[in-house]
Design a protein around this motif. Structure first.
Motif, PDB file in Angstrom:
ATOM      1  N   LEU A  74     -18.242  72.129  48.735  1.00  0.00           N
ATOM      2  CA  LEU A  74     -19.359  71.254  49.085  1.00  0.00           C
ATOM      3  C   LEU A  74     -20.466  72.157  49.642  1.00  0.00           C
ATOM      4  CD1 LEU A  74     -20.462  68.387  49.598  1.00  0.00           C
ATOM      5  CD2 LEU A  74     -19.201  68.373  51.754  1.00  0.00           C
ATOM      6  N   ASP A  75     -21.665  72.067  49.108  1.00  0.00           N
ATOM      7  CA  ASP A  75     -22.743  72.963  49.517  1.00  0.00           C
ATOM      8  C   ASP A  75     -23.321  72.509  50.863  1.00  0.00           C
ATOM      9  OD1 ASP A  75     -24.856  74.626  49.875  1.00  0.00           O
ATOM     10  OD2 ASP A  75     -25.545  74.526  47.805  1.00  0.00           O
ATOM     11  N   GLN A  76     -22.846  73.159  51.940  1.00  0.00           N
ATOM     12  CA  GLN A  76     -23.202  72.705  53.291  1.00  0.00           C
ATOM     13  C   GLN A  76     -24.632  73.092  53.687  1.00  0.00           C
ATOM     14  OE1 GLN A  76     -20.184  72.880  56.297  1.00  0.00           O
ATOM     15  NE2 GLN A  76     -18.549  73.069  54.798  1.00  0.00           N
ATOM     16  N   ARG A  77     -25.265  73.959  52.861  1.00  0.00           N
ATOM     17  CA  ARG A  77     -26.662  74.307  53.157  1.00  0.00           C
ATOM     18  C   ARG A  77     -27.572  73.120  52.890  1.00  0.00           C
ATOM     19  NH1 ARG A  77     -26.942  79.045  48.935  1.00  0.00           N
ATOM     20  NH2 ARG A  77     -26.300  77.217  47.754  1.00  0.00           N
ATOM     21  N   LYS A  78     -27.112  72.244  51.971  1.00  0.00           N
ATOM     22  CA  LYS A  78     -27.997  71.159  51.521  1.00  0.00           C
ATOM     23  C   LYS A  78     -27.778  69.848  52.257  1.00  0.00           C
ATOM     24  CE  LYS A  78     -28.819  73.139  47.043  1.00  0.00           C
ATOM     25  NZ  LYS A  78     -28.461  73.156  45.629  1.00  0.00           N
ATOM     26  N   LEU A  79     -26.674  69.761  52.994  1.00  0.00           N
ATOM     27  CA  LEU A  79     -26.392  68.513  53.729  1.00  0.00           C
ATOM     28  C   LEU A  79     -27.399  68.350  54.869  1.00  0.00           C
ATOM     29  CD1 LEU A  79     -22.496  68.672  53.982  1.00  0.00           C
ATOM     30  CD2 LEU A  79     -23.848  67.040  52.659  1.00  0.00           C
ATOM     31  N   PRO A  80     -27.749  67.145  55.262  1.00  0.00           N
ATOM     32  CA  PRO A  80     -27.227  65.879  54.753  1.00  0.00           C
ATOM     33  C   PRO A  80     -28.051  65.300  53.587  1.00  0.00           C
ATOM     34  CG  PRO A  80     -28.602  65.466  56.649  1.00  0.00           C
ATOM     35  CD  PRO A  80     -28.626  66.949  56.430  1.00  0.00           C
ATOM     36  N   ALA A  81     -29.161  65.990  53.219  1.00  0.00           N
ATOM     37  CA  ALA A  81     -30.068  65.396  52.231  1.00  0.00           C
ATOM     38  C   ALA A  81     -29.408  65.286  50.853  1.00  0.00           C
ATOM     39  CB  ALA A  81     -31.340  66.232  52.144  1.00  0.00           C
ATOM     40  N   VAL A  82     -28.671  66.323  50.471  1.00  0.00           N
ATOM     41  CA  VAL A  82     -28.108  66.372  49.119  1.00  0.00           C
ATOM     42  C   VAL A  82     -26.613  66.648  49.216  1.00  0.00           C
ATOM     43  CG1 VAL A  82     -28.194  67.626  46.913  1.00  0.00           C
ATOM     44  CG2 VAL A  82     -30.291  67.301  48.246  1.00  0.00           C
ATOM     45  N   VAL A  83     -25.810  65.829  48.540  1.00  0.00           N
ATOM     46  CA  VAL A  83     -24.360  66.048  48.515  1.00  0.00           C
ATOM     47  C   VAL A  83     -24.016  66.637  47.153  1.00  0.00           C
ATOM     48  CG1 VAL A  83     -22.094  64.953  48.747  1.00  0.00           C
ATOM     49  CG2 VAL A  83     -24.028  64.095  50.083  1.00  0.00           C
ATOM     50  N   GLU A  84     -23.743  67.934  47.151  1.00  0.00           N
ATOM     51  CA  GLU A  84     -23.588  68.654  45.885  1.00  0.00           C
ATOM     52  C   GLU A  84     -22.484  69.693  46.029  1.00  0.00           C
ATOM     53  OE1 GLU A  84     -27.561  69.428  43.926  1.00  0.00           O
ATOM     54  OE2 GLU A  84     -26.843  71.478  44.262  1.00  0.00           O
ATOM     55  N   THR A  85     -21.736  69.940  44.964  1.00  0.00           N
ATOM     56  CA  THR A  85     -20.714  70.991  45.056  1.00  0.00           C
ATOM     57  C   THR A  85     -21.127  72.206  44.233  1.00  0.00           C
ATOM     58  OG1 THR A  85     -19.485  69.963  43.270  1.00  0.00           O
ATOM     59  CG2 THR A  85     -18.733  69.470  45.491  1.00  0.00           C
ATOM     60  N   VAL A  86     -20.581  73.353  44.649  1.00  0.00           N
ATOM     61  CA  VAL A  86     -20.826  74.623  43.957  1.00  0.00           C
ATOM     62  C   VAL A  86     -19.487  75.062  43.387  1.00  0.00           C
ATOM     63  CG1 VAL A  86     -21.360  77.064  44.367  1.00  0.00           C
ATOM     64  CG2 VAL A  86     -22.703  75.288  45.521  1.00  0.00           C
ATOM     65  N   ALA A  87     -19.461  75.419  42.102  1.00  0.00           N
ATOM     66  CA  ALA A  87     -18.208  75.869  41.492  1.00  0.00           C
ATOM     67  C   ALA A  87     -18.120  77.385  41.571  1.00  0.00           C
ATOM     68  CB  ALA A  87     -18.168  75.423  40.033  1.00  0.00           C
ATOM     69  N   CYS A  88     -16.977  77.897  42.068  1.00  0.00           N
ATOM     70  CA  CYS A  88     -16.776  79.349  42.155  1.00  0.00           C
ATOM     71  C   CYS A  88     -15.626  79.738  41.228  1.00  0.00           C
ATOM     72  CB  CYS A  88     -16.424  79.768  43.577  1.00  0.00           C
ATOM     73  SG  CYS A  88     -17.697  79.410  44.783  1.00  0.00           S
ATOM     74  N   ARG A  89     -15.902  80.685  40.332  1.00  0.00           N
ATOM     75  CA  ARG A  89     -14.871  81.110  39.374  1.00  0.00           C
ATOM     76  C   ARG A  89     -14.537  82.590  39.505  1.00  0.00           C
ATOM     77  NH1 ARG A  89     -18.092  77.338  36.810  1.00  0.00           N
ATOM     78  NH2 ARG A  89     -16.948  75.427  36.297  1.00  0.00           N
ATOM     79  N   THR A  90     -15.247  83.293  40.378  1.00  0.00           N
ATOM     80  CA  THR A  90     -14.990  84.731  40.560  1.00  0.00           C
ATOM     81  C   THR A  90     -14.940  85.059  42.063  1.00  0.00           C
ATOM     82  OG1 THR A  90     -17.323  85.329  40.657  1.00  0.00           O
ATOM     83  CG2 THR A  90     -16.320  85.285  38.457  1.00  0.00           C
ATOM     84  N   VAL A  91     -14.383  86.226  42.359  1.00  0.00           N
ATOM     85  CA  VAL A  91     -14.337  86.697  43.756  1.00  0.00           C
ATOM     86  C   VAL A  91     -15.762  86.781  44.298  1.00  0.00           C
ATOM     87  CG1 VAL A  91     -13.735  88.660  45.237  1.00  0.00           C
ATOM     88  CG2 VAL A  91     -12.232  88.032  43.338  1.00  0.00           C
ATOM     89  N   GLU A  92     -16.656  87.343  43.492  1.00  0.00           N
ATOM     90  CA  GLU A  92     -18.027  87.534  43.952  1.00  0.00           C
ATOM     91  C   GLU A  92     -18.682  86.192  44.283  1.00  0.00           C
ATOM     92  OE1 GLU A  92     -19.305  90.292  44.899  1.00  0.00           O
ATOM     93  OE2 GLU A  92     -21.257  89.411  45.349  1.00  0.00           O
ATOM     94  N   GLU A  93     -18.427  85.184  43.462  1.00  0.00           N
ATOM     95  CA  GLU A  93     -19.029  83.868  43.746  1.00  0.00           C
ATOM     96  C   GLU A  93     -18.498  83.300  45.067  1.00  0.00           C
ATOM     97  OE1 GLU A  93     -20.040  82.506  39.151  1.00  0.00           O
ATOM     98  OE2 GLU A  93     -18.292  81.625  40.147  1.00  0.00           O
TER      99      GLU A  93
END
Ligand code: MRU
Length: 344
Positions: free
Chosen positions: A16-35
């Protein structure tokens, strides 16, 4: 149902992208170590236990990526990269050590078995965090009077953990027990975890919350609105000194002055018995822009010098109890912590 702080689905870590809360509830998908590493550095995911769990899945992603090459080397490299993200919360290093140890145990096994075991280990860390928080909530709820004003700083809630929270688990269980708990949430400058995250998750759960700016805590205490303070922790030293979000130390001093008990709620993975006292805890220094700017808008003059430590240390003498999944530890904390440490 509450939105999940982090979720592992089909080999991908969703945060859950906590930088955007509370205005936007959005998730970020991570598929690599770097992400995953970037997500921790940039505060997509934050809060000590949540960082630890996210890093564990980061190592699982690294192991899988290393299947065609050298899985053990891939795990070591993943741990190195993830270990460079944020220095203060010890849960990160605890989780990385646990993942590295699991990989080492299986050094003679086929790579696919190692990768599967690391995924299972990260899932165990995830599940255990929820169970530990529930126990923290149960032990902590006993400290809450039937009608309580509870002040908290930063966000030590579901958003800072896999679920439930630590300080906010105390609130959740106390309310389940029928207690009337009203939360006073410090806004927590400069990153506003209290205003953006604590206020949001409590409102989502229908828990009464009043938002105050950090400089209003003394006023609220003097007015008799606060019966107890419960905060989370990023690292607990062997003598009971506690690193937590910047401003926590000030709240502890205010609580002492007003005769209000000050509690810390944290899982055992936040305890670092290798560190004798708070002076040895590494404190993250973050970008000056977090202080000079508010939501991208400059509020301070160009060129001003800025201090931006992300955490401070509350000396153990200010702490009435440390609420863990093993019970409420009381002073003298060096003895109480060492005793649990021997059993663990
Ligand atoms: O910089 P953050 O948002 O990661 O800091 C979080 C805190 O200080 C929390 O109080 C702490 O991690 C405990 S979370 C259960």
């Amino acid at each position: 149902m509450r939105v999940k702080t982090l979720e592992w689905r089909d080999g991908t870590l969703y945060l859950l992208d906590q930088r955007k809360l509370p205005a936007v509830v959005e998730t970020v998908a991570c598929r690599t170590v770097e992400e995953v590493a970037r997500a921790i550095e940039t505060m997509v995911v934050r809060g000590a236990p949540a960082i630890g769990a996210a890093a564990a899945f980061g190592v699982a992603l690294g192991a899988r990526a290393g299947l065609k090459d050298d899985v053990q080397r891939a795990v070591t490299e993943a741990c190195q990269r993830l270990g460079q993200t944020r220095p203060t919360a010890v849960n990160l290093f605890w989780a990385l050590r646990r993942m590295q140890a699991r990989a080492s145990e299986l050094a003679c096994r086929p790579p696919s078995e190692v990768a599967a075991a690391l995924e299972a280990e990260a899932e165990a860390i995830y599940r255990e965090d929820i169970a530990q928080n529930r126990r923290i909530g149960e032990f902590g709820a006993a400290l809450v009077p039937p009608r309580a004003g509870l002040l908290t700083h930063c966000n030590a809630g579901a958003l800072a953990t896999v679920d439930y929270g630590t300080a906010l688990a105390v609130v959740r269980v106390a309310r389940e027990q029928g207690k009337e708990v009203h939360v006073y949430a410090d806004e927590t400058r400069p990153f506003l975890q209290g205003a953006r995250l604590t206020a949001w998750e409590l409102l989502e759960d229908g828990i009464p919350v009043t938002l105050i700016t950090d400089n209003m805590a003394a006023y609220a205490m003097a007015k008799g609105l606060v019966n107890l303070v419960v905060v989370g922790a990023d690292r607990v030293a062997a003598n009971g000194d506690v690193a937590n979000k910047i401003g926590t130390y000030g709240v502890a001093i205010l609580a002492r002055e007003h005769g209000i008990p000050f509690y810390v709620a944290a899982p055992w993975s936040t305890v670092d018995l290798s560190i004798p006292d708070g002076a040895a805890i590494p404190i993250e220094e973050r970008s000056p822009e977090e202080v000079t700017h508010v939501f991208g808008q400059r509020v301070a003059p160009e060129g001003v010098a800025v201090l931006n430590p992300a955490f401070d240390v509350t000396p153990h003498s200010y702490i009435a109890g440390i609420i863990t999944e093993h019970g409420v530890l009381r002073p003298p904390f060096d003895r109480a912590l060492a005793e649990v440490g021997r059993r663990e």
